[in-house]
Scaffold this active site. Structure first.
Site, PDB file in Angstrom:
ATOM      1  N   SER A  39       9.969   1.769   5.748  1.00  0.00           N
ATOM      2  CA  SER A  39       8.451   2.110   5.910  1.00  0.00           C
ATOM      3  C   SER A  39       7.918   3.241   6.539  1.00  0.00           C
ATOM      4  CB  SER A  39       7.986   1.283   7.302  1.00  0.00           C
ATOM      5  OG  SER A  39       8.140  -0.163   6.386  1.00  0.00           O
ATOM      6  N   GLN A  73       5.505  -9.321   3.039  1.00  0.00           N
ATOM      7  CA  GLN A  73       4.826  -8.986   1.777  1.00  0.00           C
ATOM      8  C   GLN A  73       6.180  -9.042   0.847  1.00  0.00           C
ATOM      9  OE1 GLN A  73       3.786  -4.840   3.392  1.00  0.00           O
ATOM     10  NE2 GLN A  73       1.670  -5.415   3.481  1.00  0.00           N
ATOM     11  N   CYS A 118       0.788  -1.258   0.253  1.00  0.00           N
ATOM     12  CA  CYS A 118       0.234  -0.251   0.170  1.00  0.00           C
ATOM     13  C   CYS A 118       0.684   0.904  -0.122  1.00  0.00           C
ATOM     14  CB  CYS A 118      -0.623   0.235   0.809  1.00  0.00           C
ATOM     15  SG  CYS A 118      -0.242   0.009   3.082  1.00  0.00           S
ATOM     16  N   GLY A 151     -13.848  -5.538   2.350  1.00  0.00           N
ATOM     17  CA  GLY A 151     -12.720  -5.976   1.586  1.00  0.00           C
ATOM     18  C   GLY A 151     -12.090  -7.138   2.775  1.00  0.00           C
ATOM     19  N   ALA A 152     -12.172  -7.512   2.603  1.00  0.00           N
ATOM     20  CA  ALA A 152     -11.402  -9.253   3.423  1.00  0.00           C
ATOM     21  C   ALA A 152      -9.848 -10.068   3.502  1.00  0.00           C
ATOM     22  CB  ALA A 152     -12.638 -10.128   3.458  1.00  0.00           C
ATOM     23  N   ALA A 179      -7.496  -7.086   6.574  1.00  0.00           N
ATOM     24  CA  ALA A 179      -8.811  -6.758   7.157  1.00  0.00           C
ATOM     25  C   ALA A 179      -8.434  -7.606   8.614  1.00  0.00           C
ATOM     26  CB  ALA A 179      -9.925  -7.332   6.080  1.00  0.00           C
ATOM     27  N   ALA A 181       5.335  -4.614  11.670  1.00  0.00           N
ATOM     28  CA  ALA A 181       5.063  -5.988  11.160  1.00  0.00           C
ATOM     29  C   ALA A 181       4.756  -6.382   9.467  1.00  0.00           C
ATOM     30  CB  ALA A 181       4.752  -6.458  12.249  1.00  0.00           C
ATOM     31  N   GLN A 182       4.292  -5.990   8.734  1.00  0.00           N
ATOM     32  CA  GLN A 182       3.466  -6.405   7.921  1.00  0.00           C
ATOM     33  C   GLN A 182       4.410  -6.614   6.428  1.00  0.00           C
ATOM     34  OE1 GLN A 182      -0.289  -4.308   7.567  1.00  0.00           O
ATOM     35  NE2 GLN A 182      -1.097  -6.144   6.693  1.00  0.00           N
ATOM     36  N   ARG A 213       4.368   1.316  -1.193  1.00  0.00           N
ATOM     37  CA  ARG A 213       4.848   1.324  -1.654  1.00  0.00           C
ATOM     38  C   ARG A 213       4.949   0.253  -3.350  1.00  0.00           C
ATOM     39  NH1 ARG A 213       9.849   1.169  -0.202  1.00  0.00           N
ATOM     40  NH2 ARG A 213       9.142   1.288   1.989  1.00  0.00           N
TER      41      ARG A 213
END
Length: 466
Positions: A107, A118, A50, A187-188, A192, A113-114, A52
């Site tokens: 970041s 990713q 989301c 969105g799931a 989410a 953490a994501q 980059r």
């Protein structure tokens, strides 16, 4: 090997630019195939989040890599690249950039953490597509190992901070009685699911889930409770929600201001407080929704301004992470030098031996012609030893110095110069171009420094130098 990274992030480009080039997960295989089809591209990998989108390539030359990346982004954007919106890194600078990214030092939310997951997903996608096989395989394995070490051995992962936790904090601050409020997910996907864990831990049980995939919506509801949004009731549910998290991969607007405003009027919710948090790129929510009475809209740029309570601890750990990055740089650099220097020295000697063989054959023909008889085996052996000895004495000094420089920061460029000077992968003068698109007057690879004329060329192509 010419390792090149080019992309746009929250640091270099606004959402309006990033959403034009954003890639949904299902688009990645086709994008990798498109990029791999570029001239001179040996390997490629695309990291799209989301905040980059950046592509890594191993190309035959820097220029081939940058030309392929520039063309790739311009096709996605549909227009010439905006000035300064894209960053460019080459060689070890590209590796260092990736190491900082995977450790979350680059970041929007320090320590989030994501990014590790990713990056792992991007690596797995490229491996599955067959576009990550050698240099990028080694680089990204090193990066993922580094990212795990950073989170395990330093405090950079304190509180497992992420954009989802920041969004949750926004909702909690807007509604201190959050457990008594209605929350809607549009969105799931992964984000989410992560946000839903924070809500359930906080005691929120009135949750509505809307997704293009009913299967994904039901899976999220099973995990966090709540219910699936009924068909045809999307805006009615939005109108009655206190908090909305929108995070789809749609390329079109999902929540329109006129329809939301009309639904709130029908439900008698005019002026009632509602927080909408848009975590999608491209954006899900029309900007005009912020003008609806009672609605507060946060997109990714707005989230960046939210102060996180754990920031002090994570900032204090940056030095520890930087030391781990330095170790990873040294390890990858050593591998890269072993990969480049030894084959180059072998190629130089092979070229020398070929020259000795060619001249030996010529000399033997001349001797045979002068003497009127064939050169004997003993005479041939003497001539071979003579030619080989001269060749080795001439090449000894340059190759010893090349080995010595293999441990320096400029080794990559010494190797490139040696390959040019000895005619290995020869580039005629003026035809080998710098990454900036300017012909190299000396025929050598680009120097580390970038002068102002190069900066101007890059600026005109929308590429920002660090």
């Amino acid at each position: 090997m010419s390792l090149v990274c080019m992309g746009a992030s929250y640091k270099t480009a606004p959402i309006a630019v990033r959403e034009r080039i954003a890639l949904a997960h299902e688009d990645i295989p086709a994008a990798l195939a498109e990029l791999a089809d570029g001239s001179g591209i040996k390997e490629c990998l695309i990291l799209s989040t989301c905040n980059r989108i950046e592509a890594y390539v191993d190309a035959k030359t820097d220029r081939m890599g940058i030309d392929a990346l520039t063309a790739f982004y311009e096709r996605r954007a549909g227009v010439p690249l905006p000035e300064g919106a894209f960053f460019l890194e080459r060689g070890m600078a590209a590796a260092t950039h990736l190491f900082r990214v995977v450790c979350s030092l680059d970041s929007q939310v320090l320590g989030e953490a994501q990014i590790l997951g990713q990056t792992r997903g991007a690596f797995e996608d490229a491996v599955a597509a067959g576009t990550c096989t050698d240099v990028l395989m080694h680089l990204f394995k090193d990066a993922l190992h580094l990212g795990k070490r950073a989170r395990a051995e330093t405090a950079i992962g304190q509180d497992s901070v992420s954009l989802s936790t920041t969004a949750f904090n926004v909702a909690r601050r807007a509604f201190p009685d959050l457990p008594d409020r209605r929350v809607m997910f549009v969105g799931a996907g992964e984000m989410a699911r992560l946000a839903s864990t924070y809500l359930t831990e906080a005691g929120v049980n009135d949750i509505v889930v809307s997704s293009r995939s009913r299967e994904h919506a039901r899976a999220l509801v099973e995990a966090c409770g709540g219910r699936v949004c009924a068909d045809g009731s999307f805006y009615e549910e939005l109108a009655c929600a206190d908090v909305v998290f929108s995070m789809t991969s749609s390329r079109e607007c999902v929540i329109c201001a006129d329809e939301l405003s009309a639904a709130r009027d029908r439900a008698g919710m005019q002026g009632r407080a509602c927080v909408i948090i848009d975590e999608a790129v491209p954006r899900d929510v029309e900007d005009a929704c912020a003008d609806i009475d009672g609605v507060r809209l946060y997109n990714l740029e707005a989230l960046a301004s939210i102060v996180d309570e754990g920031m002090a601890e994570r900032v204090a750990s940056v030095g520890d992470v930087e030391r781990l990055i330095a170790e990873a740089e040294e390890s990858f650099f050593a591998w890269m030098q072993q990969r480049n220097v030894v084959p180059t020295i072998k190629a130089i000697y092979a070229k020398g031996e070929a020259a000795v063989d060619a001249e030996l054959s010529r000399a033997m023909r001349s001797l045979t012609s002068v003497r009127g008889e064939e050169v004997s085996d003993d005479e041939r052996a003497v001539l071979e030893a003579f030619g080989s000895s001269i060749m080795k004495k001439i090449l000894h000094g340059p190759t010893i110095r090349l080995r010595k420089e293999s441990s320096s920061a400029d080794s990559y460029y010494y190797t490139g110069a040696a390959r040019y000077l000895f005619g290995i992968e020869t580039f005629p003068l003026g035809t080998h171009h710098h990454a900036c698109g300017t012909a190299c007057r000396s025929g050598l690879p680009c120097p580390v420094g970038v002068d102002e004329s190069h900066r101007e060329v890059c600026s005109s192509r929308g590429i920002a130098h660090a």
